[in-house]
Design a protein around this motif. Sequence first.
Motif, PDB file in Angstrom:
ATOM      1  N   CYS A 129       2.154 -21.147  -3.240  1.00 29.03           N
ATOM      2  CA  CYS A 129       1.112 -20.627  -2.770  1.00 29.03           C
ATOM      3  C   CYS A 129       0.062 -19.970  -3.940  1.00 29.03           C
ATOM      4  O   CYS A 129       0.617 -19.395  -4.946  1.00 29.03           O
ATOM      5  CB  CYS A 129       1.815 -19.082  -2.030  1.00 29.03           C
ATOM      6  SG  CYS A 129       0.393 -18.099  -1.467  1.00 29.03           S
ATOM      7  N   GLY A 151       0.808 -15.633  -4.234  1.00 27.23           N
ATOM      8  CA  GLY A 151       1.919 -15.177  -4.861  1.00 27.23           C
ATOM      9  C   GLY A 151       2.730 -16.149  -5.358  1.00 27.23           C
ATOM     10  O   GLY A 151       4.138 -15.655  -5.743  1.00 27.23           O
ATOM     11  N   CYS A 160       2.862 -20.597   3.463  1.00 32.27           N
ATOM     12  CA  CYS A 160       3.623 -19.929   2.186  1.00 32.27           C
ATOM     13  C   CYS A 160       4.875 -19.145   2.830  1.00 32.27           C
ATOM     14  O   CYS A 160       4.897 -18.511   3.903  1.00 32.27           O
ATOM     15  CB  CYS A 160       2.480 -18.671   1.685  1.00 32.27           C
ATOM     16  SG  CYS A 160       3.510 -17.715   0.501  1.00 32.27           S
ATOM     17  N   CYS A 188       4.598 -14.639   2.023  1.00 31.07           N
ATOM     18  CA  CYS A 188       3.404 -13.891   2.583  1.00 31.07           C
ATOM     19  C   CYS A 188       2.863 -14.475   3.774  1.00 31.07           C
ATOM     20  O   CYS A 188       2.080 -13.798   4.442  1.00 31.07           O
ATOM     21  CB  CYS A 188       2.585 -13.527   1.505  1.00 31.07           C
ATOM     22  SG  CYS A 188       1.885 -14.813   0.877  1.00 31.07           S
ATOM     23  N   PRO A 199       0.296 -16.933   4.558  1.00 33.35           N
ATOM     24  CA  PRO A 199      -0.927 -17.410   4.815  1.00 33.35           C
ATOM     25  C   PRO A 199      -0.751 -18.947   5.014  1.00 33.35           C
ATOM     26  O   PRO A 199       0.188 -19.499   4.550  1.00 33.35           O
ATOM     27  CB  PRO A 199      -1.894 -17.314   3.789  1.00 33.35           C
ATOM     28  CG  PRO A 199      -0.970 -16.952   2.612  1.00 33.35           C
ATOM     29  CD  PRO A 199       0.366 -16.363   3.186  1.00 33.35           C
ATOM     30  N   CYS A 229       2.763  -9.824  -0.452  1.00 37.90           N
ATOM     31  CA  CYS A 229       2.987 -10.294  -1.901  1.00 37.90           C
ATOM     32  C   CYS A 229       1.994  -9.276  -2.789  1.00 37.90           C
ATOM     33  O   CYS A 229       2.179  -9.005  -4.025  1.00 37.90           O
ATOM     34  CB  CYS A 229       3.107 -11.601  -2.478  1.00 37.90           C
ATOM     35  SG  CYS A 229       1.796 -12.623  -1.874  1.00 37.90           S
TER      36      CYS A 229
HETATM   37 ZN    ZN Z   1       2.161 -16.548  -0.639  1.00 38.45          ZN
END
Ligand code: ZN
Length: 72
Positions: free
Chosen positions: A12, A15, A28, A31, A33, A63
Amino acid sequence: MLSEDLLSMIACPIGKARLRQEGETLVCTRCGPRFAVKDEIADLLPDHAELPEGCRALADLECVRCGDARVD
Ligand SMILES: [Zn+2]
């Protein structure tokens, strides 16, 4: 589909957590997305990410809020 090898090398962009493949997207694992994959090429630009439910901006991602990642 991306190969497991490739998947293990990318992260990702926000993060740096692992990504998992879901259909034509990469998600991800931390987190949440979603990044589009087109012709075997992942679009990992944070600005292009589809944000998870409850997030209206990159700054709302878990994150980023807990300080592990930064977005400008
Ligand atoms: Zn992430």
